[in-house]
Write a protein that holds these residues in place. Structure first.
Motif, PDB file in Angstrom:
ATOM      1  N   GLU A 130      32.542  10.274   4.954  1.00 14.35           N
ATOM      2  CA  GLU A 130      31.548   9.486   5.670  1.00 14.35           C
ATOM      3  C   GLU A 130      30.681   8.723   4.664  1.00 14.35           C
ATOM      4  O   GLU A 130      30.266   9.271   3.649  1.00 14.35           O
ATOM      5  N   SER A 131      30.431   7.454   4.976  1.00 11.51           N
ATOM      6  CA  SER A 131      29.616   6.624   4.092  1.00 11.51           C
ATOM      7  C   SER A 131      28.517   5.957   4.912  1.00 11.51           C
ATOM      8  O   SER A 131      28.642   5.755   6.125  1.00 11.51           O
ATOM      9  N   VAL A 132      27.430   5.592   4.219  1.00 13.09           N
ATOM     10  CA  VAL A 132      26.297   4.963   4.893  1.00 13.09           C
ATOM     11  C   VAL A 132      25.591   4.060   3.880  1.00 13.09           C
ATOM     12  O   VAL A 132      25.522   4.375   2.688  1.00 13.09           O
ATOM     13  N   VAL A 133      25.123   2.950   4.379  1.00 12.70           N
ATOM     14  CA  VAL A 133      24.286   2.040   3.596  1.00 12.70           C
ATOM     15  C   VAL A 133      22.891   2.062   4.220  1.00 12.70           C
ATOM     16  O   VAL A 133      22.729   1.851   5.421  1.00 12.70           O
ATOM     17  N   ARG A 134      21.925   2.347   3.351  1.00 12.80           N
ATOM     18  CA  ARG A 134      20.567   2.525   3.847  1.00 12.80           C
ATOM     19  C   ARG A 134      19.635   1.573   3.067  1.00 12.80           C
ATOM     20  O   ARG A 134      19.688   1.492   1.839  1.00 12.80           O
ATOM     21  N   GLY A 135      18.810   0.856   3.826  1.00  8.17           N
ATOM     22  CA  GLY A 135      17.806  -0.018   3.218  1.00  8.17           C
ATOM     23  C   GLY A 135      16.411   0.447   3.613  1.00  8.17           C
ATOM     24  O   GLY A 135      16.168   0.818   4.769  1.00  8.17           O
ATOM     25  N   ARG A 136      15.495   0.422   2.648  1.00  3.98           N
ATOM     26  CA  ARG A 136      14.148   0.907   2.926  1.00  3.98           C
ATOM     27  C   ARG A 136      13.148   0.022   2.167  1.00  3.98           C
ATOM     28  O   ARG A 136      13.330  -0.273   0.988  1.00  3.98           O
ATOM     29  N   GLY A 137      12.122  -0.364   2.904  1.00  7.60           N
ATOM     30  CA  GLY A 137      11.079  -1.166   2.291  1.00  7.60           C
ATOM     31  C   GLY A 137       9.699  -0.597   2.618  1.00  7.60           C
ATOM     32  O   GLY A 137       9.470  -0.124   3.737  1.00  7.60           O
ATOM     33  N   THR A 138       8.791  -0.682   1.634  1.00 12.00           N
ATOM     34  CA  THR A 138       7.447  -0.123   1.804  1.00 12.00           C
ATOM     35  C   THR A 138       6.432  -1.105   1.223  1.00 12.00           C
ATOM     36  O   THR A 138       6.604  -1.589   0.080  1.00 12.00           O
ATOM     37  N   LEU A 139       5.400  -1.376   2.013  1.00 10.02           N
ATOM     38  CA  LEU A 139       4.283  -2.201   1.541  1.00 10.02           C
ATOM     39  C   LEU A 139       3.015  -1.371   1.687  1.00 10.02           C
ATOM     40  O   LEU A 139       2.687  -0.932   2.792  1.00 10.02           O
ATOM     41  N   THR A 140       2.316  -1.216   0.577  1.00  8.31           N
ATOM     42  CA  THR A 140       1.111  -0.392   0.585  1.00  8.31           C
ATOM     43  C   THR A 140      -0.041  -1.245   0.055  1.00  8.31           C
ATOM     44  O   THR A 140       0.047  -1.815  -1.051  1.00  8.31           O
ATOM     45  N   VAL A 141      -1.104  -1.323   0.854  1.00  7.42           N
ATOM     46  CA  VAL A 141      -2.319  -2.085   0.476  1.00  7.42           C
ATOM     47  C   VAL A 141      -3.475  -1.106   0.429  1.00  7.42           C
ATOM     48  O   VAL A 141      -3.716  -0.378   1.411  1.00  7.42           O
ATOM     49  N   SER A 142      -4.146  -1.092  -0.719  1.00  9.76           N
ATOM     50  CA  SER A 142      -5.302  -0.201  -0.879  1.00  9.76           C
ATOM     51  C   SER A 142      -6.535  -1.044  -1.194  1.00  9.76           C
ATOM     52  O   SER A 142      -6.497  -1.971  -2.032  1.00  9.76           O
ATOM     53  N   VAL A 143      -7.654  -0.742  -0.503  1.00  4.26           N
ATOM     54  CA  VAL A 143      -8.933  -1.447  -0.703  1.00  4.26           C
ATOM     55  C   VAL A 143      -9.990  -0.398  -1.004  1.00  4.26           C
ATOM     56  O   VAL A 143     -10.094   0.600  -0.288  1.00  4.26           O
ATOM     57  N   ARG A 144     -10.692  -0.636  -2.103  1.00  2.28           N
ATOM     58  CA  ARG A 144     -11.784   0.267  -2.461  1.00  2.28           C
ATOM     59  C   ARG A 144     -13.046  -0.567  -2.668  1.00  2.28           C
ATOM     60  O   ARG A 144     -13.067  -1.513  -3.467  1.00  2.28           O
ATOM     61  N   ILE A 145     -14.071  -0.247  -1.879  1.00  2.00           N
ATOM     62  CA  ILE A 145     -15.369  -0.914  -1.987  1.00  2.00           C
ATOM     63  C   ILE A 145     -16.383   0.162  -2.306  1.00  2.00           C
ATOM     64  O   ILE A 145     -16.655   1.041  -1.494  1.00  2.00           O
ATOM     65  N   ALA A 146     -16.952   0.023  -3.484  1.00  2.00           N
ATOM     66  CA  ALA A 146     -17.944   1.015  -3.943  1.00  2.00           C
ATOM     67  C   ALA A 146     -17.369   2.394  -3.796  1.00  2.00           C
ATOM     68  O   ALA A 146     -16.368   2.743  -4.453  1.00  2.00           O
ATOM     69  N   PHE A 147     -18.000   3.165  -2.889  1.00  2.00           N
ATOM     70  CA  PHE A 147     -17.568   4.543  -2.731  1.00  2.00           C
ATOM     71  C   PHE A 147     -16.620   4.738  -1.544  1.00  2.00           C
ATOM     72  O   PHE A 147     -16.372   5.850  -1.123  1.00  2.00           O
ATOM     73  N   PHE A 148     -16.144   3.638  -1.004  1.00  2.00           N
ATOM     74  CA  PHE A 148     -15.289   3.722   0.174  1.00  2.00           C
ATOM     75  C   PHE A 148     -13.915   3.150  -0.195  1.00  2.00           C
ATOM     76  O   PHE A 148     -13.834   2.097  -0.832  1.00  2.00           O
ATOM     77  N   SER A 149     -12.855   3.889   0.242  1.00  2.00           N
ATOM     78  CA  SER A 149     -11.499   3.389  -0.018  1.00  2.00           C
ATOM     79  C   SER A 149     -10.616   3.645   1.204  1.00  2.00           C
ATOM     80  O   SER A 149     -10.824   4.603   1.957  1.00  2.00           O
ATOM     81  N   LYS A 150      -9.623   2.778   1.338  1.00  2.00           N
ATOM     82  CA  LYS A 150      -8.717   2.883   2.473  1.00  2.00           C
ATOM     83  C   LYS A 150      -7.362   2.309   2.068  1.00  2.00           C
ATOM     84  O   LYS A 150      -7.294   1.267   1.427  1.00  2.00           O
ATOM     85  N   SER A 151      -6.291   3.044   2.467  1.00  2.00           N
ATOM     86  CA  SER A 151      -4.925   2.591   2.170  1.00  2.00           C
ATOM     87  C   SER A 151      -4.153   2.444   3.463  1.00  2.00           C
ATOM     88  O   SER A 151      -4.255   3.294   4.371  1.00  2.00           O
ATOM     89  N   VAL A 152      -3.334   1.432   3.520  1.00  2.00           N
ATOM     90  CA  VAL A 152      -2.487   1.178   4.685  1.00  2.00           C
ATOM     91  C   VAL A 152      -1.076   0.939   4.175  1.00  2.00           C
ATOM     92  O   VAL A 152      -0.864   0.127   3.250  1.00  2.00           O
ATOM     93  N   SER A 153      -0.130   1.649   4.782  1.00  2.00           N
ATOM     94  CA  SER A 153       1.281   1.512   4.379  1.00  2.00           C
ATOM     95  C   SER A 153       2.108   1.056   5.560  1.00  2.00           C
ATOM     96  O   SER A 153       1.953   1.547   6.686  1.00  2.00           O
ATOM     97  N   LEU A 154       2.992   0.159   5.270  1.00  2.00           N
ATOM     98  CA  LEU A 154       3.964  -0.306   6.265  1.00  2.00           C
ATOM     99  C   LEU A 154       5.364   0.019   5.731  1.00  2.00           C
ATOM    100  O   LEU A 154       5.716  -0.343   4.614  1.00  2.00           O
ATOM    101  N   GLU A 155       6.168   0.747   6.532  1.00  2.00           N
ATOM    102  CA  GLU A 155       7.520   1.125   6.103  1.00  2.00           C
ATOM    103  C   GLU A 155       8.543   0.627   7.097  1.00  2.00           C
ATOM    104  O   GLU A 155       8.284   0.602   8.309  1.00  2.00           O
TER     105      GLU A 155
END
Length: 977
Positions: free
Chosen positions: A920-945
């Motif tokens: 059995e064979s398989v071809v798999r494609g995967r993509g990930t976009l990760t955006v991180s924002v840090r303002i002063a003492f606050f940070s947030k990351s968002v990932s799209l897969e």
């Protein structure tokens, strides 16, 4: 007839006439005789089978009388006349008894008593035997009835001789059996003929009228011989020396019976048998001279309603006359006595119990007791080292009266059967029971040991299977000569390697039997029925080999070896076995844990077979040291230590290897190159009396190479292994050289950085119970050339020789996944790793990766940032997991920082992977976009897969899937010639 004393007599007168007053001669010059006829003097009585005490089933016994008796008396010349009265005619004291002349056996007229024209005295006693006087005798008796106390005695007359009354009698002829009552009677017509031959004094001419045959002659002796009207009361006996072998052969060549009678005793009362004893010569099937003693007794038995009755009962026994018989060359064996491991057999029994059935003059038969079971004689054998071995065995009694042809035929019939069949019938089973004799583990020499090698042919024997030859020594009749056709013995050398071997079935080696032990190149004397495969672990041969071999020959000094000898029709060794047969003897033998050793063995030169003869320790050491010295077959031997404190077991072999034997259809690549290699194995185990084993093992393989997948080649000049009691195994390898080819040939450019001897200084060798690991790990220094920098490079090579039967393997690596090498060119950089594991079956595992990219950074004071882009490929192959994967990826990173307060980072990762598991064979494609924002003492990351996979076909289509059968059948004839 005179009723007073029951006299019944016939009187005949020859040349006498009655002149009115007396009996006078008719012719003074003619013989004058008085002939006296008396009733039969013996009753031949039926002999029933054995009568049990209290038996009630037997009825009256049949009986017949002998023929009448005639006594002839000559009237002396000095007697002028005789009174014509019964009293006068019964007065025999003054008359001369007439005897049959010596040498005459037949009367002038059949049925008469006239010999040479003159009536003679002829007595039929016992029935069917005609006897006469052998010397002058007198008849003493009363002419008138004798009365005592009013009773009249039975008329009788006593034969009186000149030896204190003892009389010598001579038998001159036999008459045909008239009764049919001779069954079970030891006085057979053949025995009566023997008495005639041994007492008649007749000269027998040899073949063609040659010199007379020397037959021992002695008359019958009568302690008492009294004749009455109701039969004779007599006691006769006779004893004779045996015939010479020459006389026996002459008689048999003339078609005459060779007498085997030894003694004869006969007691009668009034014509009725009371006791008969007949002793005949014969041999047992071991060659021992023996006597058959047949006795006939009158047995008194109480019968209900009949009172006491008396039957004749026969009882036979065998008496061993010759307790010990010597064997060896010149005693008549087919193979010079080599088939008989005993130099002598002594029978301790002197007399057997009563036999089961009467023994006839015509048959050889097994000695069976009255219970119906074989009588087992107790035998003590003397082997070639003068040991005494005791056992029991049933034997056959062979009458000497049988001709050579009769003996051969009867012995072959008695010993007919298959002693080695796995599905015996009743006859085979009975013969197996008789011929398979337990030795109880007694130690004995199975063959004559060579000079100075006592004990070299000795074994603990569980069983001997005897056979029987029908040839005999010159000058005596052919009798059964025992030999050993098979045996079960313990072979200590084999037992050390196969503890459960126990007793092994063996036969004498063909060359040993038909030629001699000296004619066999290895001095073999026994051959195992089934070759024993030795399971010799690789740990006992230094990991170099597991030299399993099928040993089959037991030799006097070389030990136990495989059968690599080709035997000719005469039993001589004409050459070594064909190569295919030699390789078959090493089925399962392994080299380096996985390679069939048999496929690399070479033909054995006939001239080299002689090195297996008389292999002492000095000769073995010389062969092992000599560069060209070879030991053509493995030798398994055991010997006593010089101080007598234990035994040493040794397995030694030194053989040249060669090109692989390629079988038809075998297109596999060969991992091993031993075209110039020599394999040496020398394993010794010393066992003390305290059962403590001390093993020393040496293994050596020279001038060989290992080829791995066509990509790497390891050449080793000398690989050695040695281990001893209480020591760590010592493994050394010299002359090692590693070469790469094909796809990895570029690595050869790095050879200048590798050590000249990979197993020299700085290398590692680990010896563990599981095997040997030997190799090296080399870290290269950083290499910088201008803007190019190569660092963190490590080269590794490892050779693994397992002890558990797994194949030898080789692993090569350039750095590792956990420690990849680094490459940088100006602002561009990358890295990677590579490793490969191969063994004889091919590539087992490959893993590698390469990554390259660039990075840049910018700082404007108010804001700073950077970006990097990396791309790479990773490949993995794992044969054990049946998995292949190939991946390509792209990774992008970027960040921006403003016044150190706001930071934004973005990472983009894209991967495309091909994986195959089994079919059995398989071809798999995967993509990930990760955006991180840090303002002063606050940070947030968002990932799209995002991931997508596509399954392939389970396998490529087959030819049958692509082409229909009918199309194929149309296609093929189109190209037919």
């Amino acid at each position: 007839m005179r009723p007073a004393d029951m006299l019944v007599v016939d009187i005949g007168l020859v040349n006498l006439r009655f002149d009115g007053r007396r009996l006078v001669r008719r012719d003074p010059g003619a013989p004058t005789l008085i002939l006296v006829g008396l009733p039969p003097q013996h009753v031949l009585e039926e002999v029933p089978p054995q009568v049990a005490t209290g038996a009630t089933t037997l009825g009256p016994m049949g009986a017949v009388t002998a023929g009448s008796t005639q006594l002839a008396f000559s009237v002396p010349a000095d007697i002028d006349g005789l009174e014509l009265s019964l009293t006068s005619l019964l007065n025999w004291a003054r008359l001369v008894p007439m005897t049959v002349p010596t040498g005459l056996r037949s009367p002038d007229t059949a049925g008469s008593t006239v010999f040479q024209g003159i009536p003679r005295s002829v007595i039929e006693f016992p029935a069917r035997l005609l006897i006469t006087y052998d010397e002058p005798v007198d008849w003493v008796g009363r002419q008138e009835p004798q009365q005592v106390d009013g009773r009249t005695a039975l008329w009788h007359t006593r034969l009186h001789g000149a030896r204190d009354g003892e009389v010598l009698l001579r038998a001159f002829a036999t008459v045909a059996d008239r009764s049919g009552l001779t069954a079970n009677n030891p006085l057979t017509i053949e025995k009566l003929e023997d008495i005639v031959t041994l007492t008649s004094r007749a000269e027998l001419s040899g073949p063609g009228g040659s010199l007379p045959i020397e037959v021992p002659s002695a008359p019958l002796q009568a302690e008492q011989f009294i004749m009455t009207p109701m039969g004779a009361s007599a006691h006769l006996r006779g004893a004779w020396e045996p015939l010479s072998p020459t006389a026996r052969g002459q008689l048999q060549n003339l078609g005459k019976r060779a007498p085997d009678l030894v003694t004869y005793d006969h007691i009668t009362g009034l014509g009725r048998d009371q006791y008969i004893r007949v002793v005949s010569r014969g041999h047992l099937s071991t060659g021992h001279e023996a006597l058959l003693v047949s006795e006939l007794r009158r047995l008194f038995v109480a019968r209900p309603n009949d009172g006491i009755v008396a039957y004749l009962q026969r009882e036979d026994r065998v008496v061993v006359k010759q307790p010990e018989v010597q064997y060896g060359p010149g005693t008549g064996f087919t193979h010079g006595g080599r088939e008989m491991p005993f130099r002598a057999l002594r029978i301790t029994d002197r007399v057997t119990p009563p036999l089961h059935e009467p023994v006839s003059d015509h048959d050889a038969l097994w000695v069976v007791q009255s219970s119906g079971d074989d009588y087992e004689f107790t035998v003590i054998g003397t082997d070639h080292e003068n040991r005494k071995i005791s056992f029991t065995m049933p034997l056959v009694f062979v009458p000497d009266s049988l001709t050579q042809a009769e003996q051969e035929a009867q012995l072959k019939e008695l010993y007919a059967g298959d002693l080695h069949t796995t599905t015996p019938n009743a006859t085979d089973q009975k013969l197996m029971t008789r011929m398979n004799r337990s030795m109880g583990g007694q130690v004995m020499a199975m063959a004559q040991p060579p000079d100075g090698a006592l004990g070299s042919t000795s074994h603990a024997v569980g069983k001997l299977t005897f056979g029987l030859g029908v040839t005999g020594p010159a000058g005596r009749p052919r009798v059964g000569l025992p030999h050993v056709s098979a045996a079960e013995v313990r072979v200590p050398a084999v037992e050390q390697f196969t503890p459960n071997a126990g007793y092994l079935a063996v036969t004498f080696n063909e060359t040993f039997l038909r030629q001699s032990m000296e004619k066999h190149p290895a001095g073999a004397y026994l051959s195992l029925d089934e070759a024993v495969s030795l399971t010799f672990g690789a740990e006992k041969a230094g990991g170099v080999a597991s030299p399993n071999a099928a040993v089959k020959l037991i030799t006097s000094q070389a030990g136990v070896i495989p059968d690599v000898f080709k035997t000719g029709t005469a039993g001589d060794v004409v050459d070594a076995l064909p190569l295919a047969d030699i390789k078959a003897a090493f089925g399962g033998a392994k080299l380096l844990g996985f390679i069939d050793l048999g496929r690399y063995l070479q033909s054995i030169a006939k001239d080299s077979l002689g090195t297996l003869r008389q292999l002492g320790d000095d000769q073995i050491e010389a062969l092992l040291r000599a560069p060209n010295g070879l030991l053509p077959a493995p030798v398994l031997r055991i010997r006593d230590l010089a101080d007598g404190q234990g035994k040493e077991l040794r397995y030694v072999w030194k053989t040249a290897l060669g090109e692989r034997d390629v079988q038809p259809g075998d297109d596999s690549k060969d991992v091993l190159d031993v075209s110039h290699a020599v394999l040496t194995l020398d394993a010794r185990t010393v066992r003390s009396k305290e059962a403590v084993d001390k093993a020393t093992v040496e293994g050596r393989l020279t001038d060989f190479a290992l080829n791995f997948g066509g990509m790497a080649r390891v050449e080793i000049a000398d690989l050695k292994f040695r281990t001893g009691p209480g020591k760590k195994p010592d493994v050394t390898a010299s002359g090692l050289e590693l070469k790469f080819s094909n796809e990895l040939e570029f690595i050869n450019s790095l050879r200048s950085a590798l050590p000249a001897d990979g197993f020299g200084g700085g290398a590692y060798v680990e010896v563990q119970p599981s095997g040997i690991r030997a190799g090296y790990e080399l870290a290269l220094p950083a290499i910088g050339v201008g803007v190019f920098t190569l660092s963190n490079v490590a080269l590794g090579a490892e050779l693994v020789i397992p002890f558990d039967g797994k194949p030898v393997s080789f692993r090569f690596s350039v750095s590792e996944r956990s420690h990849p090498f680094n490459v940088s060119v100006s602002l561009f950089g990358g890295g990677g790793y590579f490793s490969m594991l191969v063994d004889a079956t091919g590539v087992q595992q490959i893993e590698g990766a390469i990554e390259f990219g660039g990075s840049a950074a910018l700082n404007l004071g108010v804001a700073s940032g950077g970006v990097s882009v990396m791309a790479g490929i990773r490949f993995e192959f794992d044969k054990a997991a049946d998995r292949v994967s190939l991946s390509g990826y792209l990774r992008c990173n970027g960040f921006l920082c403003v016044l150190g307060i706001i930071t934004v980072s973005v990472e983009f990762y894209l991967e495309l992977t091909y994986e195959k598991h089994g079919r059995e064979s398989v071809v798999r494609g995967r993509g990930t976009l990760t955006v991180s924002v840090r303002i002063a003492f606050f940070s947030k990351s968002v990932s799209l897969e995002l991931e997508r996979s596509f399954s392939g076909a389970p396998a490529d289509p087959t030819f049958a899937d692509c082409v229909l059968p009918r199309h194929w059948h149309e296609y093929c004839p189109a190209f037919a010639p």
